[in-house]
Design a protein around this motif. Structure first.
Motif, PDB file in Angstrom:
ATOM      1  N   SER A 112       0.862  -1.177   0.000  1.00 31.79           N
ATOM      2  CA  SER A 112       0.000   0.000   0.000  1.00 31.79           C
ATOM      3  C   SER A 112       0.905   1.236   0.000  1.00 31.79           C
ATOM      4  O   SER A 112       1.753   1.381   0.895  1.00 31.79           O
ATOM      5  CB  SER A 112      -0.898   0.016   1.242  1.00 31.79           C
ATOM      6  OG  SER A 112      -1.640   1.218   1.313  1.00 31.79           O
ATOM      7  N   THR A 128     -12.929  -7.843   3.973  1.00 32.58           N
ATOM      8  CA  THR A 128     -13.654  -7.925   2.719  1.00 32.58           C
ATOM      9  C   THR A 128     -14.406  -9.246   2.644  1.00 32.58           C
ATOM     10  O   THR A 128     -14.044 -10.214   3.324  1.00 32.58           O
ATOM     11  CB  THR A 128     -12.674  -7.792   1.519  1.00 32.58           C
ATOM     12  OG1 THR A 128     -13.405  -7.786   0.302  1.00 32.58           O
ATOM     13  CG2 THR A 128     -11.669  -8.943   1.497  1.00 32.58           C
ATOM     14  N   GLU A 130      -4.554  -7.232  -8.874  1.00 36.50           N
ATOM     15  CA  GLU A 130      -5.804  -6.470  -8.867  1.00 36.50           C
ATOM     16  C   GLU A 130      -5.954  -5.698  -7.556  1.00 36.50           C
ATOM     17  O   GLU A 130      -6.365  -4.529  -7.547  1.00 36.50           O
ATOM     18  CB  GLU A 130      -6.972  -7.431  -9.068  1.00 36.50           C
ATOM     19  CG  GLU A 130      -8.303  -6.774  -9.326  1.00 36.50           C
ATOM     20  CD  GLU A 130      -9.375  -7.788  -9.679  1.00 36.50           C
ATOM     21  OE1 GLU A 130     -10.491  -7.672  -9.146  1.00 36.50           O
ATOM     22  OE2 GLU A 130      -9.095  -8.693 -10.487  1.00 36.50           O
ATOM     23  N   LEU A 131      -5.611  -6.345  -6.457  1.00 34.46           N
ATOM     24  CA  LEU A 131      -5.682  -5.673  -5.156  1.00 34.46           C
ATOM     25  C   LEU A 131      -4.681  -4.534  -5.065  1.00 34.46           C
ATOM     26  O   LEU A 131      -4.974  -3.472  -4.500  1.00 34.46           O
ATOM     27  CB  LEU A 131      -5.441  -6.691  -4.040  1.00 34.46           C
ATOM     28  CG  LEU A 131      -6.515  -7.775  -3.867  1.00 34.46           C
ATOM     29  CD1 LEU A 131      -6.054  -8.824  -2.856  1.00 34.46           C
ATOM     30  CD2 LEU A 131      -7.838  -7.152  -3.420  1.00 34.46           C
ATOM     31  N   ARG A 132      -3.472  -4.736  -5.616  1.00 36.51           N
ATOM     32  CA  ARG A 132      -2.456  -3.673  -5.589  1.00 36.51           C
ATOM     33  C   ARG A 132      -2.926  -2.446  -6.365  1.00 36.51           C
ATOM     34  O   ARG A 132      -2.763  -1.308  -5.926  1.00 36.51           O
ATOM     35  CB  ARG A 132      -1.137  -4.178  -6.196  1.00 36.51           C
ATOM     36  CG  ARG A 132      -0.321  -5.056  -5.299  1.00 36.51           C
ATOM     37  CD  ARG A 132       1.131  -5.124  -5.763  1.00 36.51           C
ATOM     38  NE  ARG A 132       1.261  -5.543  -7.147  1.00 36.51           N
ATOM     39  CZ  ARG A 132       1.343  -6.817  -7.536  1.00 36.51           C
ATOM     40  NH1 ARG A 132       1.283  -7.781  -6.636  1.00 36.51           N
ATOM     41  NH2 ARG A 132       1.476  -7.121  -8.812  1.00 36.51           N
ATOM     42  N   ALA A 133      -3.498  -2.692  -7.544  1.00 38.20           N
ATOM     43  CA  ALA A 133      -3.976  -1.580  -8.373  1.00 38.20           C
ATOM     44  C   ALA A 133      -5.105  -0.829  -7.677  1.00 38.20           C
ATOM     45  O   ALA A 133      -5.147   0.410  -7.677  1.00 38.20           O
ATOM     46  CB  ALA A 133      -4.440  -2.116  -9.724  1.00 38.20           C
ATOM     47  N   GLU A 134      -5.999  -1.589  -7.077  1.00 37.84           N
ATOM     48  CA  GLU A 134      -7.122  -1.003  -6.348  1.00 37.84           C
ATOM     49  C   GLU A 134      -6.623  -0.165  -5.174  1.00 37.84           C
ATOM     50  O   GLU A 134      -7.107   0.949  -4.924  1.00 37.84           O
ATOM     51  CB  GLU A 134      -8.016  -2.152  -5.856  1.00 37.84           C
ATOM     52  CG  GLU A 134      -9.261  -1.751  -5.118  1.00 37.84           C
ATOM     53  CD  GLU A 134     -10.026  -2.972  -4.652  1.00 37.84           C
ATOM     54  OE1 GLU A 134     -10.252  -3.100  -3.439  1.00 37.84           O
ATOM     55  OE2 GLU A 134     -10.381  -3.812  -5.513  1.00 37.84           O
ATOM     56  N   GLU A 135      -5.626  -0.692  -4.474  1.00 39.06           N
ATOM     57  CA  GLU A 135      -5.078   0.003  -3.307  1.00 39.06           C
ATOM     58  C   GLU A 135      -4.327   1.265  -3.723  1.00 39.06           C
ATOM     59  O   GLU A 135      -4.431   2.317  -3.068  1.00 39.06           O
ATOM     60  CB  GLU A 135      -4.155  -0.942  -2.541  1.00 39.06           C
ATOM     61  CG  GLU A 135      -3.547  -0.363  -1.283  1.00 39.06           C
ATOM     62  CD  GLU A 135      -4.578   0.005  -0.226  1.00 39.06           C
ATOM     63  OE1 GLU A 135      -4.210   0.733   0.716  1.00 39.06           O
ATOM     64  OE2 GLU A 135      -5.746  -0.424  -0.340  1.00 39.06           O
ATOM     65  N   MET A 157      -4.872   3.152  -6.342  1.00 35.90           N
ATOM     66  CA  MET A 157      -5.858   4.164  -6.730  1.00 35.90           C
ATOM     67  C   MET A 157      -6.527   4.773  -5.501  1.00 35.90           C
ATOM     68  O   MET A 157      -6.735   5.997  -5.421  1.00 35.90           O
ATOM     69  CB  MET A 157      -6.904   3.522  -7.637  1.00 35.90           C
ATOM     70  CG  MET A 157      -7.974   4.504  -8.140  1.00 35.90           C
ATOM     71  SD  MET A 157      -7.249   5.849  -9.119  1.00 35.90           S
ATOM     72  CE  MET A 157      -6.766   4.927 -10.594  1.00 35.90           C
ATOM     73  N   SER A 158      -6.841   3.925  -4.543  1.00 36.99           N
ATOM     74  CA  SER A 158      -7.485   4.404  -3.318  1.00 36.99           C
ATOM     75  C   SER A 158      -6.594   5.388  -2.561  1.00 36.99           C
ATOM     76  O   SER A 158      -7.046   6.434  -2.095  1.00 36.99           O
ATOM     77  CB  SER A 158      -7.838   3.210  -2.425  1.00 36.99           C
ATOM     78  OG  SER A 158      -8.344   3.633  -1.188  1.00 36.99           O
ATOM     79  N   ARG A 169     -11.515   3.685   3.080  1.00 38.31           N
ATOM     80  CA  ARG A 169     -12.389   2.612   2.629  1.00 38.31           C
ATOM     81  C   ARG A 169     -13.180   2.010   3.785  1.00 38.31           C
ATOM     82  O   ARG A 169     -12.750   2.058   4.953  1.00 38.31           O
ATOM     83  CB  ARG A 169     -11.558   1.520   1.946  1.00 38.31           C
ATOM     84  CG  ARG A 169     -10.834   2.038   0.696  1.00 38.31           C
ATOM     85  CD  ARG A 169      -9.755   1.074   0.247  1.00 38.31           C
ATOM     86  NE  ARG A 169     -10.315  -0.199  -0.170  1.00 38.31           N
ATOM     87  CZ  ARG A 169     -10.757  -0.452  -1.403  1.00 38.31           C
ATOM     88  NH1 ARG A 169     -10.711   0.497  -2.329  1.00 38.31           N
ATOM     89  NH2 ARG A 169     -11.225  -1.640  -1.713  1.00 38.31           N
TER      90      ARG A 169
END
Length: 563
Positions: free
Chosen positions: A475, A524, A539-544, A546-547, A554
């Motif tokens: 993160s 989650t 996918e989780l890394r990209a989502e994190e 961006m967040s 979140r």
């Protein structure tokens, strides 16, 4: 080649795997696994032995080796009647139904290249595949035929032959047409280096790659899979796997039939742990393979209430956490053995039957492979030092390593270099030669100048009774460059709260070095996964990322006091 297969079968019975290391399979000019191994070993010698037991709800179909061989010959003859020849390609998108098995046999025997596809793939996924490699044949059920037709139309190129396993549909022929065909078929004269499988990888990073396996290398390579599972003639083997990814060909096709065992094909609409365990008990399954994702659900049940006939249990797809091993062993008396392989190869490293197992270790290299831990320049690193899992190339010895990446051939230069094949995974080797998985190269977290492997952190969190699944990723952090973040799926009955997050932070502090402690926990309901059950940390890394870029807070996200 039958002598080689017999040597492997005997070594498994004797648990004498050291003797296999002297075997150096040489590549013949021509090889066809069906005509050279499957038919003489299984069909000719043991025609009435069970090859496949298929079950779906109240339905059941059993096939002897003779019966499934004859069915595959009819399938091959049907394809040939419609102009399909050696070198053509078949796209297979089916649930777990018998036509997968006799269809594969027919294609191998006829030299037709197999392109497996998961039923979860949508039209856009099929369009990508058809643009990459247009098949001459498709084999599908009614539920997936729509997607194939739409992808074909959008691609603008016609598929020569489309075979439907149920019902009728315009532009398709029925698989039932095979019953008017002869039960005898001549095998194609396939060269050892002819293409056999095109696997579109599950894509934990980026778009799927197309992995090419050959007629000789892939079946021979799966002798290592057979040894790792510990399969023997007379076994009933159950592998929790859907068609469409390489693990199906591993444990639901080549590995058991390499030694004349029986395959259980248990088709389900959804995964129900109690039904899985009941089936394993009632069918008297002797050898069992499962991804850790499924095992985590199975160990939530009362395992001790079942009367199993199991002799060997293995896990693959994701590293196996020690907690699963301990719970399963305590309840069943059977030790689940971990192993490591790839779509690009077969079973590379494994804990073999009867050998010493170190909980959390992948085991030692299997007999066909010369494996080392190397740095980015191809130099072997010191014991206990983290590095790349690599394979040495010995041109005179055949292994199950893939032939090439198709189309994106520049990728070959990234993985084949310094006389090595770079798997893209990180690990270290201890003083006894056991390999310990760290993570995908892309998954390793760099935080405050430290390198943190997600698997170790995940293993600790999974030992907590309220945690069912977890995925650890980087993160973005202003001071540390990255912080360790854990996405957590809770076990039944547990509820997300600040108190539970604090409990997990404290638990981590008690079991991990300070720099490995998660600084963020987010609860989650589920984790994104590939069709093979691997967690999509990308996918989780990209989502994190961006967040954190948007500075979002979140839901159900909690921070350590020393974030």
């Amino acid at each position: 080649m039958l002598e080689l297969y017999n040597r492997v079968a005997q070594a498994i019975k004797d648990k004498d795997f050291e003797s296999l290391k002297e075997l150096k399979p040489k590549k013949p000019e021509f090889f066809n696994w069906v005509t050279d191994i499957f038919e003489p070993q299984n069909v000719k010698q043991n025609p009435n032995d069970k090859a496949l037991i298929w079950k779906y709800n109240a339905q059941r179909e059993d096939f002897t080796y003779k019966e499934i061989s004859e069915r595959s010959n009819q399938f091959l003859n049907l394809m040939r009647k419609h102009g399909i020849t050696h070198g053509d390609k078949i796209f297979v998108q089916l649930p777990l139904v018998p036509s997968n098995w006799y269809g594969y046999l027919a294609c191998i025997k006829g030299g037709v290249v197999i392109i497996p596809a998961a039923t979860s793939l949508e039209t856009r996924d099929l369009e990508f595949r058809f643009k990459s490699v247009l098949p001459q044949v498709t084999l599908s059920d009614a539920a997936n035929a729509d997607k194939i037709d739409e992808a074909e139309k959008n691609n603008g190129q016609k598929i020569k032959l489309k075979i439907l396993t149920e019902g009728t549909r315009e532009g398709w022929i029925s698989i039932d047409d095979i019953f008017s065909e002869s039960k005898v078929a001549e095998g194609a004269k396939t060269r050892s280096d002819d293409d056999l499988f095109y696997f579109f990888t599950s894509g934990t990073t980026g778009m799927p790659k197309i992995v090419v396996h050959t007629h000789f290398g892939y079946p021979i390579g799966h002798l290592t899979t057979t040894t790792w599972v510990g399969l023997q003639k007379g076994d009933l083997h159950y592998n929790i796997s859907q068609p469409g990814w390489a693990k199906f060909s591993w444990s639901s096709f080549f590995a058991p039939w390499n030694v004349g065992a029986t395959i259980l094909g248990y088709h389900i609409d959804r995964f129900v742990p109690k039904e899985q365990l009941q089936t394993i008990q009632d069918f008297k399954v002797t050898t069992f393979c499962s991804p850790p994702t499924s095992l985590r659900m199975l160990i939530q049940e009362d395992l001790a209430s079942y009367n199993f006939s199991l002799r060997e249990c293995v896990a693959a797809g994701e590293p196996l956490n020690p907690e699963i091993i301990e719970v399963w062993k305590k309840a069943t008396g059977i030790l689940i053995r971990d192993g490591y392989g790839q779509t690009e190869a077969t079973a590379l490293v494994g804990n073999l039957p009867g050998n010493k197992v170190k909980f959390g270790s992948m085991g030692k290299p299997t007999f066909l492979y010369d494996i080392l831990i190397a740095d980015d320049d191809g130099n072997e690193v010191e014991t206990s030092e983290e590095g790349n899992i690599c394979l040495r190339h010995h041109p005179e010895i055949v292994t199950g390593v893939f032939k090439t990446y198709l189309i994106d051939t520049k990728r070959n230069d990234l993985v084949f270099k310094h006389g090595l094949y770079y798997t893209g995974d990180k690990a270290y080797k201890d003083e006894e030669g056991y390999f310990w998985f760290v993570g995908r190269d892309d998954d390793v977290i760099k935080a405050s100048d430290f390198r943190v492997g997600p698997f170790e952190v995940e293993s600790v969190l999974l030992e907590h009774p309220k945690v069912l699944e977890t995925a650890v990723v980087a993160s973005p952090h202003e001071m540390r460059s990255n912080a360790v973040k854990a996405f957590v799926v809770l076990a039944g009955g547990a509820k997300a709260s600040a108190e539970l997050a604090k409990e997990l932070f404290v638990y981590s502090e008690e079991h991990l070095s300070r720099y490995k402690i998660p600084r963020i926990i987010e609860f989650t309901k589920e984790l994104p996964k590939t069709i093979s059950g691997k967690i999509r940390r990308v996918e989780l890394r990209a989502e994190e990322a961006m967040s954190k870029h948007k500075k979002e807070k979140r839901d159900n996200e909690f921070y350590h006091d020393k974030y």
